[in-house]
Design an enzyme around this catalytic site. Structure first.
Site, mmCIF file in Angstrom:
data_model
loop_
_atom_site.group_PDB
_atom_site.id
_atom_site.type_symbol
_atom_site.label_atom_id
_atom_site.label_comp_id
_atom_site.label_asym_id
_atom_site.label_seq_id
_atom_site.Cartn_x
_atom_site.Cartn_y
_atom_site.Cartn_z
ATOM 1 N N GLU A 84 0.813 -1.217 0.000
ATOM 2 C CA GLU A 84 0.000 0.000 0.000
ATOM 3 C C GLU A 84 0.847 1.268 0.000
ATOM 4 O O GLU A 84 0.360 2.356 -0.302
ATOM 5 C CB GLU A 84 -0.926 0.016 1.224
ATOM 6 N N GLU A 115 6.886 -21.695 8.100
ATOM 7 C CA GLU A 115 7.018 -20.845 9.285
ATOM 8 C C GLU A 115 7.920 -21.470 10.350
ATOM 9 O O GLU A 115 8.406 -20.774 11.238
ATOM 10 C CB GLU A 115 5.651 -20.533 9.890
#
Length: 299
Positions: A84, A115
């Site tokens: 963004e 992960e």
């Protein structure tokens, strides 16, 4: 085996034990009520968030980057904040980077084992040429994700500012980073679903860090987004509106100034407010470190 029961983010919420019997309105109401706890939790850690903003601003001023690292929901939030920034602040895609365990594919689909890797994040940080000018921000609601822990450890070795954002006190990532931000949001409405309150708190903090640091390097004038990129029709009109609001000029004057400024809103603002041409506006802006208020003092 890891004992998740000791984590507040994994505990059962006593107020939602009958979640499966609630009406739609009751579910919406209890979730709204619980989200208030996320806001309160973030308020408790604002001093630490302020430090993170200072560090991020320092990194950007020195030509470094903000780099988010995380897995699952936390990783996606980092990527979201990163992508963004270019349209909002007119920066390159390289200035704010989001790394998620498992790569881009993991944004829409879980990548098994990523992960839990102790080497993957270091490899990815090496691949993007991590330097001591960068700030690395690790995200993990649980605070115990190996991908994040070992990524932060490598960033520490590289001499970076490191920040951990977790939703449990005394988290492993918090102990690894130089700065721990740990808003305790409490048990989720749906047990263990940290995309809810924990995710909301993390998103709020990321908003603060990216927005605060961008303001710190001159990406705002008053409270206007003066470095917005005109990448579509909406943003072309928004740029005109920002210039009109900042200077009081007409739309036709805004269009002409932006045309002369090659679409650069900050340059156009200085041109209209000072009456100078685009070259002088760019020069003063450069002297002022990209800050309009400071540039205007030269006139």
């Amino acid at each position: 085996m890891i004992d998740l029961s000791i984590l507040t983010t994994e505990a059962r919420n006593p107020d939602t034990m009958n979640l499966d019997e609630m009406t739609p309105l009751e579910i919406a109401s209890i979730m709204n009520q619980e989200d208030e706890n996320a806001v309160k939790a973030v308020k408790e850690v604002l001093p630490q968030v302020g430090t993170a903003i200072e560090w991020a601003t320092e990194s950007l001023r020195e030509g470094g980057r903000i780099i988010y690292i995380g897995a699952g929901t936390s990783g996606r939030l980092g990527v979201l904040d990163a992508v963004e920034c270019p349209p909002t602040f007119g920066v390159s895609r390289e200035m704010v980077v989001g790394l998620i365990a498992g790569g881009e594919k993991a944004f829409v689909e879980a990548v098994e084992g990523a992960e839990d890797s102790e080497t993957l994040c270091e490899e990815e940080l090496r691949a993007i040429n991590l330097t001591s000018k960068d700030i690395v921000i690790g995200l993990a609601a649980s605070g115990r994700t190996p991908y994040v822990i070992y990524g932060l450890d490598y960033a520490n070795q590289a001499g970076c500012h490191t920040v951990a954002i977790a939703c449990n006190k005394g988290s492993d990532i918090g102990k690894t980073a130089k700065l721990a931000i740990e808003p305790v949001t409490g048990p989720e409405v749906l047990t263990g679903s940290t995309r809810l309150k924990a995710g909301t708190a993390q998103k709020m903090i990321l908003n603060m860090i990216s927005t605060g640091s961008m303001v710190g390097i001159g990406k705002a004038y008053e409270n206007l987004m003066v470095d917005v990129k005109q990448s579509n029709e909406k943003l072309v009109v928004r740029s005109q509106n920002i210039l009109m609001t900042a200077t009081g000029c007409s739309r036709e004057e805004a269009k002409e100034a932006l045309n002369q400024a090659e679409g650069h809103v900050k340059t156009a603002v200085i041109m209209v407010l000072s009456g100078c041409g685009p070259d002088e506006a760019r020069q003063k802006l450069s002297q002022a470190g990209g800050k309009i208020r400071e540039a205007l003092k030269f006139f």
